[in-house]
Design an enzyme around this catalytic site. Structure first.
Site, PDB file in Angstrom:
ATOM      1  N   LYS A  76       1.160 -17.801  -7.368  1.00 46.54           N
ATOM      2  CA  LYS A  76       0.609 -16.465  -7.586  1.00 46.54           C
ATOM      3  C   LYS A  76      -0.770 -16.406  -6.964  1.00 46.54           C
ATOM      4  O   LYS A  76      -1.439 -17.437  -6.847  1.00 46.54           O
ATOM      5  CB  LYS A  76       0.489 -16.159  -9.085  1.00 46.54           C
ATOM      6  CG  LYS A  76       0.393 -14.694  -9.418  1.00 46.54           C
ATOM      7  CD  LYS A  76       1.747 -14.025  -9.397  1.00 46.54           C
ATOM      8  CE  LYS A  76       1.675 -12.551  -9.692  1.00 46.54           C
ATOM      9  NZ  LYS A  76       3.019 -12.011  -9.958  1.00 46.54           N
TER      10      LYS A  76
HETATM   11  P1  NAD Z   1       0.794  -1.124 -10.271  1.00 44.75           P
HETATM   12  O1  NAD Z   1      -0.624  -1.402  -9.944  1.00 44.75           O
HETATM   13  O2  NAD Z   1       1.656  -0.442  -9.286  1.00 44.75           O
HETATM   14  O3  NAD Z   1       0.892  -0.278 -11.622  1.00 44.75           O
HETATM   15  C1  NAD Z   1       0.235  -0.592 -12.804  1.00 44.75           C
HETATM   16  C2  NAD Z   1       0.095   0.718 -13.578  1.00 44.75           C
HETATM   17  O4  NAD Z   1      -0.430   0.438 -14.877  1.00 44.75           O
HETATM   18  C3  NAD Z   1      -0.858   1.694 -12.909  1.00 44.75           C
HETATM   19  O5  NAD Z   1      -0.299   2.995 -12.924  1.00 44.75           O
HETATM   20  C4  NAD Z   1      -2.107   1.615 -13.780  1.00 44.75           C
HETATM   21  O6  NAD Z   1      -2.863   2.814 -13.776  1.00 44.75           O
HETATM   22  C5  NAD Z   1      -1.511   1.302 -15.142  1.00 44.75           C
HETATM   23  N1  NAD Z   1      -2.439   0.614 -16.037  1.00 44.75           N
HETATM   24  C6  NAD Z   1      -3.330  -0.353 -15.741  1.00 44.75           C
HETATM   25  N2  NAD Z   1      -3.998  -0.730 -16.828  1.00 44.75           N
HETATM   26  C7  NAD Z   1      -3.514   0.007 -17.843  1.00 44.75           C
HETATM   27  C8  NAD Z   1      -3.784   0.074 -19.232  1.00 44.75           C
HETATM   28  N3  NAD Z   1      -4.702  -0.691 -19.781  1.00 44.75           N
HETATM   29  N4  NAD Z   1      -3.060   0.933 -19.979  1.00 44.75           N
HETATM   30  C9  NAD Z   1      -2.126   1.723 -19.424  1.00 44.75           C
HETATM   31  N5  NAD Z   1      -1.827   1.696 -18.121  1.00 44.75           N
HETATM   32  C10 NAD Z   1      -2.514   0.863 -17.348  1.00 44.75           C
HETATM   33  O7  NAD Z   1       1.388  -2.538 -10.705  1.00 44.75           O
HETATM   34  P2  NAD Z   1       2.913  -2.988 -10.734  1.00 44.75           P
HETATM   35  O8  NAD Z   1       3.228  -3.629  -9.451  1.00 44.75           O
HETATM   36  O9  NAD Z   1       3.748  -1.872 -11.265  1.00 44.75           O
HETATM   37  O10 NAD Z   1       2.841  -4.168 -11.813  1.00 44.75           O
HETATM   38  C11 NAD Z   1       2.809  -3.914 -13.215  1.00 44.75           C
HETATM   39  C12 NAD Z   1       3.191  -5.192 -13.955  1.00 44.75           C
HETATM   40  O11 NAD Z   1       4.468  -5.628 -13.481  1.00 44.75           O
HETATM   41  C13 NAD Z   1       2.242  -6.368 -13.745  1.00 44.75           C
HETATM   42  O12 NAD Z   1       2.216  -7.140 -14.921  1.00 44.75           O
HETATM   43  C14 NAD Z   1       2.924  -7.159 -12.643  1.00 44.75           C
HETATM   44  O13 NAD Z   1       2.564  -8.523 -12.661  1.00 44.75           O
HETATM   45  C15 NAD Z   1       4.377  -6.969 -13.021  1.00 44.75           C
HETATM   46  N6  NAD Z   1       5.323  -7.177 -11.918  1.00 44.75           N
HETATM   47  C16 NAD Z   1       5.276  -6.434 -10.777  1.00 44.75           C
HETATM   48  C17 NAD Z   1       6.215  -6.659  -9.772  1.00 44.75           C
HETATM   49  C18 NAD Z   1       6.273  -5.820  -8.522  1.00 44.75           C
HETATM   50  O14 NAD Z   1       7.253  -5.959  -7.776  1.00 44.75           O
HETATM   51  N7  NAD Z   1       5.330  -4.945  -8.251  1.00 44.75           N
HETATM   52  C19 NAD Z   1       7.179  -7.661  -9.925  1.00 44.75           C
HETATM   53  C20 NAD Z   1       7.204  -8.399 -11.109  1.00 44.75           C
HETATM   54  C21 NAD Z   1       6.279  -8.134 -12.092  1.00 44.75           C
END
Ligand code: NAD
Length: 476
Positions: A107
């Site tokens: 990561k």
């Molecule tokens: P992203 O940045 O696209 O979206 C995150 C969202 O959460 C944003 O809309 C943000 O405004 C919101 N947010 C942030 N802090 C917040 C809070 N305190 N309360 C409410 N909302 C809040 O990120 P993502 O890629 O969707 O990733 C989200 C989670 O999923 C992370 O934990 C990431 O590790 C996990 N993840 C993502 C992927 C991927 O393919 N993008 C894959 C596996 C896991």
């Protein structure tokens, strides 16, 4: 965030690992080898912006190299730190093993608030960060392959791939150095939606498991279930949209940085996302009640809770008040180890992160394979499949022309049947199969072993056993 004594994210992952490993018969040496993070590289670099040098801190952590390349996203957030990237790298190892993608876990993260920079500045910062990692082979198609995570997306991945190809001009597999790229830069159909799509497939499979549903006290199908989602970013948006549009769930709550929206009749996910794009948050959105304290909405009554924003949001402070009987961890680590115990005691069923959000890495794997094979999926077979279908349809049409048999083809059958699968259909099919197979493996252990009471322990048992088998095969 929690005020009670809460372990760090990495300690939380280790605690959950320890709980599962105690049920396995591994030598203490091998146990330790699997648990520890192999290495974490910290880089500090300067970029000249707005007439002045700005220094940034980034990390790339490699948890396990039992298989290579190692894989894991790159996150842009002010909260990035060594403990966090190591926890996330460990989760990647277990996730890849669980869904059988042939990678070790890694990561990366950059301590930055991307919203403070314009696109050109972000490109300069990303290329410089990538340069630092590429020159140490911490980005490399055969060794270490990043992907998007919180705060990054296909735009950043395209910059990273381009930076790699500028530095390694003779590497014919350069595109495979990173996944989650846009289609026109070597990406694959269905990668952007993949993690959210995987959450949908995971829930569908859960609703095909009557014993699991009974444990959660749920009945019926997904249709009409009340769902609260935290984080309408890449993962949360796609999961919520697909579940609402295709499975008929009601998205009753959406929690974002600037508060939460609530509507018991169901929110229009697309309309909320579009409001967020033009207003920068959910505040002011009509057709819903807005609550300034978003976190409180995690505690609202619902059937399914989908934390899809960040880690540690369900913790010792609020776990007792969570009402959802089923939580699917779309984000990584949203439930701390302490909260996990409280929720399990309350009988809440948790579909764990390492399974629930594995759709991203699964489709990343497909993209990497596509890049290495230099051909789009479906290109060779699609028309051949169509012409074989033609033979059958022509035969059926010939038979249905015979009035004495008295049957006809259903409307639309011919078009649907004739269409061979394109890349998107193949990707979705591969993802669906992966999510079903992994759930069934977890389910079998969960329902058959007296000493396993939850899906997370079951997931860890499978992953750790597979990583251990891989180390043993190497003679460790
Ligand atoms: P992203 O940045 O696209 O979206 C995150 C969202 O959460 C944003 O809309 C943000 O405004 C919101 N947010 C942030 N802090 C917040 C809070 N305190 N309360 C409410 N909302 C809040 O990120 P993502 O890629 O969707 O990733 C989200 C989670 O999923 C992370 O934990 C990431 O590790 C996990 N993840 C993502 C992927 C991927 O393919 N993008 C894959 C596996 C896991």
């Amino acid at each position: 965030m929690a005020t009670l004594k809460e372990p760090s994210f990495r300690e939380s992952v280790d605690l959950m690992f320890n709980r599962a490993v105690a049920l396995l018969d591994l030598s203490p040496g091998l146990e330790e080898k699997i648990r520890v993070c192999n290495s974490t590289y910290t880089v500090r670099f300067g970029v000249r912006l707005r007439g002045q040098i700005h220094t940034f801190t980034g990390y790339r952590s490699v948890h396990s190299e039992h298989m290579e390349p190692v894989k894991g996203g790159i996150r842009y957030s002010m909260g990035v730190n060594q403990d966090e990237v190591e926890a996330l790298a460990a989760l990647m190892t277990y996730k890849c093993a669980l869904v059988e993608v042939p990678y070790g876990g890694s990561k990366g993260g950059l301590c930055i608030d991307p919203r403070q920079y314009d696109e050109h500045e972000l490109e300069l910062i990303t290329r410089r960060f990538a340069y630092e990692l590429i020159k140490r082979d911490l980005i490399n198609p055969a060794q270490n392959v990043p992907a998007p995570d919180m705060g990054t997306g296909e735009r950043e991945m395209a910059w990273i791939a381009d930076q790699y190809k500028r530095m390694k001009t003779t590497d014919i597999n350069g595109n495979a150095c990173v996944t989650g790229k846009p289609i026109n830069a070597g990406g694959i159909q269905g990668r952007t939606e993949a993690t959210g799509r995987g959450v949908q497939f995971a829930l569908r499979e859960f609703f095909r498991d009557p014993e699991g549903m009974k444990k959660a006290g749920l009945t019926g199908s997904l249709e009409g279930k009340r769902v609260i989602v935290q984080g309408l970013g890449n993962v949360g948006y796609h999961a919520a949209r697909f579940l609402a549009e295709e499975d008929g769930v009601l998205i009753t709550g959406i929690i974002e940085r600037d508060g939460a929206l609530f509507n018991p009749k169901g929110l229009d996910v697309e309309a909320v996302a579009s409001w967020m794009r033009s207003h920068g948050g959910v505040s002011g959105y009509p057709d819903a009640t807005h609550t300034a304290s978003g976190a409180a909405v995690l505690e609202e009554d619902c059937d399914i809770l989908i934390p899809a924003a960040m880690e540690g949001v369900i913790n010792l402070d609020n776990a007792e008040r969570i009402k959802a009987p089923l939580i699917i961890e779309a984000a990584n680590g949203p439930i701390t180890a302490g909260a996990d115990e409280i929720l399990r005691d309350k009988g809440v069923v948790i579909i764990p992160d390492m399974y629930a959000n594995a759709g991203g890495v699964t489709v990343s794997y497909f993209e990497w394979v596509k890049n290495l094979s230099h051909i789009r999926f479906g290109r060779m077979g699609r028309r051949q499949e169509e012409s074989r279908h033609h033979l059958i349809v022509e035969e059926l049409e010939r038979l249905s022309a015979d009035k004495q048999l008295g049957w006809t083809l259903s409307p639309g059958f011919k078009d649907k049947y004739l269409r061979g699968a394109g890349e998107l259909e193949l990707v979705r099919s591969g993802l669906d199969d992966t999510m079903r197979t992994a759930y069934q493996a977890m389910r079998d252990i969960w329902h058959s072993r007296d000493d396993v009471h939850d899906l997370r322990t079951s997931a860890y048992i499978i992953s750790i056993s597979r990583v251990a088998a891989s180390y043993r095969a190497k003679g460790l």
